[in-house]
Design a protein around this motif. Sequence first.
Motif, PDB file in Angstrom:
ATOM      1  N   SER A 156     -11.584  26.237  30.720  1.00 45.69           N
ATOM      2  CA  SER A 156     -12.868  26.019  31.130  1.00 45.69           C
ATOM      3  C   SER A 156     -14.162  26.555  30.277  1.00 45.69           C
ATOM      4  O   SER A 156     -15.186  26.385  30.279  1.00 45.69           O
ATOM      5  N   TYR A 157     -13.673  27.363  29.213  1.00 51.96           N
ATOM      6  CA  TYR A 157     -14.789  28.098  28.554  1.00 51.96           C
ATOM      7  C   TYR A 157     -15.366  27.314  27.340  1.00 51.96           C
ATOM      8  O   TYR A 157     -14.633  26.410  26.900  1.00 51.96           O
ATOM      9  N   SER A 158     -16.640  27.307  27.437  1.00 53.67           N
ATOM     10  CA  SER A 158     -17.388  26.560  26.299  1.00 53.67           C
ATOM     11  C   SER A 158     -18.587  27.334  26.079  1.00 53.67           C
ATOM     12  O   SER A 158     -19.167  27.737  26.956  1.00 53.67           O
ATOM     13  N   MET A 159     -18.978  27.349  24.635  1.00 49.79           N
ATOM     14  CA  MET A 159     -20.281  27.820  24.277  1.00 49.79           C
ATOM     15  C   MET A 159     -20.709  26.999  23.252  1.00 49.79           C
ATOM     16  O   MET A 159     -20.196  26.375  22.197  1.00 49.79           O
ATOM     17  N   THR A 160     -21.988  26.699  23.124  1.00 50.85           N
ATOM     18  CA  THR A 160     -22.747  26.023  21.988  1.00 50.85           C
ATOM     19  C   THR A 160     -23.644  26.925  21.418  1.00 50.85           C
ATOM     20  O   THR A 160     -24.472  27.613  21.847  1.00 50.85           O
ATOM     21  N   VAL A 161     -23.707  27.080  20.197  1.00 50.58           N
ATOM     22  CA  VAL A 161     -24.444  27.980  19.061  1.00 50.58           C
ATOM     23  C   VAL A 161     -25.083  26.989  18.057  1.00 50.58           C
ATOM     24  O   VAL A 161     -24.650  26.029  17.667  1.00 50.58           O
ATOM     25  N   VAL A 162     -26.063  27.646  17.596  1.00 47.43           N
ATOM     26  CA  VAL A 162     -26.950  27.123  16.442  1.00 47.43           C
ATOM     27  C   VAL A 162     -26.418  27.865  15.123  1.00 47.43           C
ATOM     28  O   VAL A 162     -26.471  29.013  15.078  1.00 47.43           O
ATOM     29  N   THR A 163     -26.140  26.891  14.158  1.00 45.13           N
ATOM     30  CA  THR A 163     -25.475  27.346  13.036  1.00 45.13           C
ATOM     31  C   THR A 163     -26.431  27.115  11.720  1.00 45.13           C
ATOM     32  O   THR A 163     -26.616  25.925  11.930  1.00 45.13           O
TER      33      THR A 163
END
Length: 395
Positions: A156-163
Motif C-alpha cells: 500500500s505504500y506510495s510516494m511521489t517526489v519531484v526530481t
Amino acid sequence: MATTFKTFSNNDKTTTRTLLHEAIPMTGAIFSGTYQRGEHGTHENIKTYAHGMFQSVYDYPYLSSSANHIMDITFGYSSASQLSSAGGNPSTNTQHSKKINIYNSMAQQLMGYDLDGKVRRFDRDGSLNDNSGKMDDLIFLNFSRLVVKDEIKKGSYSMTVVTGGTVLTNHQKAEFYVTITDTNAQNNYFTNSPAGEYGLLYTSSGATVDGSAVGLVFYQAGVVCLTSSVFASEPRGRYGLTDPDNGASRIYCDFGDPLSTVKYGGSAGITTDFTTSTSGDGGIYATITGSTINVLADGLRNRLRNVQFNNTTELNSTIYFCRANHNDFNYSSNPTYLSSSKLVVKNSSMDNPVSYITTVGMYSSDNELLAVAKLSEPLKKDPTNELTLRVRLDY
C-alpha cells in the motif's frame, strides 16, 4: 453479586485475530507550505533540534496542543560509501560523523549484524550475505506510531517526489515526478531483518527485477529508506531520471529549499565520479556532503508531492461462549426477585421459575469480578429454553 458460577471448558472459548486498515494520505502541503510564516518564513509545523540530526514533521504547528507528530526526516551514509571520502578529505564533509552515526544506528536496528559481528549495510535486493547491491547513502523517513499503528500494510505504500531542476520551476511539470511504491510487496517481502518484515521500493517506471529497487520500507518499524540516487544522474545515480528538457542521461537536481536564497546542487549535473563536477558543485551528492541534515530535510520536504499508505491495527480477541443450559440460571440473586419468601414472577406454585438475563460477569478462579458484558435487551430464561451468549474480549 453472583452466587452461582459456571466454569469455562476449553470448548467454551476460542481466539481470533483481525487486521483493521486505515488509509493515511499526506499531501505535499503538509510537508511544506501550509504553515509557513510568510514567503521566506519558517514552517511552524516543522521542528528542528539543537543537535541537528533530524527534523520532525507535524500536521499542525508543533507548539499547539492539537499537533500530531507525523514523521522524522534524516540522512546518513556509511563509512564504506564514496561520500564518506568525497574529495579525499572526509573531515571537510558537513556533519560527517553524525551522518555516519545515523546510518550505522539505523542499520543496527533494521539490518542487524552479520556472523562476524559487523553491522550489515542496507541492501537493495534483500540478500544480506553478499557485497552486491548495497545502499550506502540514504534518506530515512521514520513515521510515528500514531500514523503507522501496528504496521504499514504491505503493497500500500506510495510516494511521489519531484526530481531534477528546481522545485519552483518544475513542480507543475508531470514529467519531473516519480512515483515510488512497494509493488507486489504483499506477495514478495523479506523477513531477514531484526525489525520484522520489509519490502523493496521501485519507481513506477522501473521494472521490479533484482537490483532495481530504490529503497526499502520496514512495515512493523514504520521506516522508509530511500536511496539518494533517485535524485541523481547517470551513471553514479543509476536509478535517477532523465531530464525531459534535453533528453540527456544526466540530470541536475537543485535540492535546497526553493524559498532559500542559497541553492544546492549543480545546474550542470555531475560526472561519473561524483567527487568531481563540471560545475564544481556535484549535484545531490555534493549537497549531502556539503550541507547540514536540516538543509537536506528542507530540500526533501519541498520535493515531496504526496505520501500515502494504509496502516494496520492488529486486534486480538478471545471469544467466550457462555452457555446457560435448561436448568441453569433460572433464578435471580436480585433482592426484588423475592417478596415474603415467594418468587414475584410466579403466580402459582406450579409455574416454572423464570429470570431475565441482562448482564454477564467474567470472574477469576478466586471469584473476583474481572469484566462485565451488558446485553442490549433482557433475555427471558426458564427451564424450557437454553441460551448461548457470545462474549468477546479485545486486546
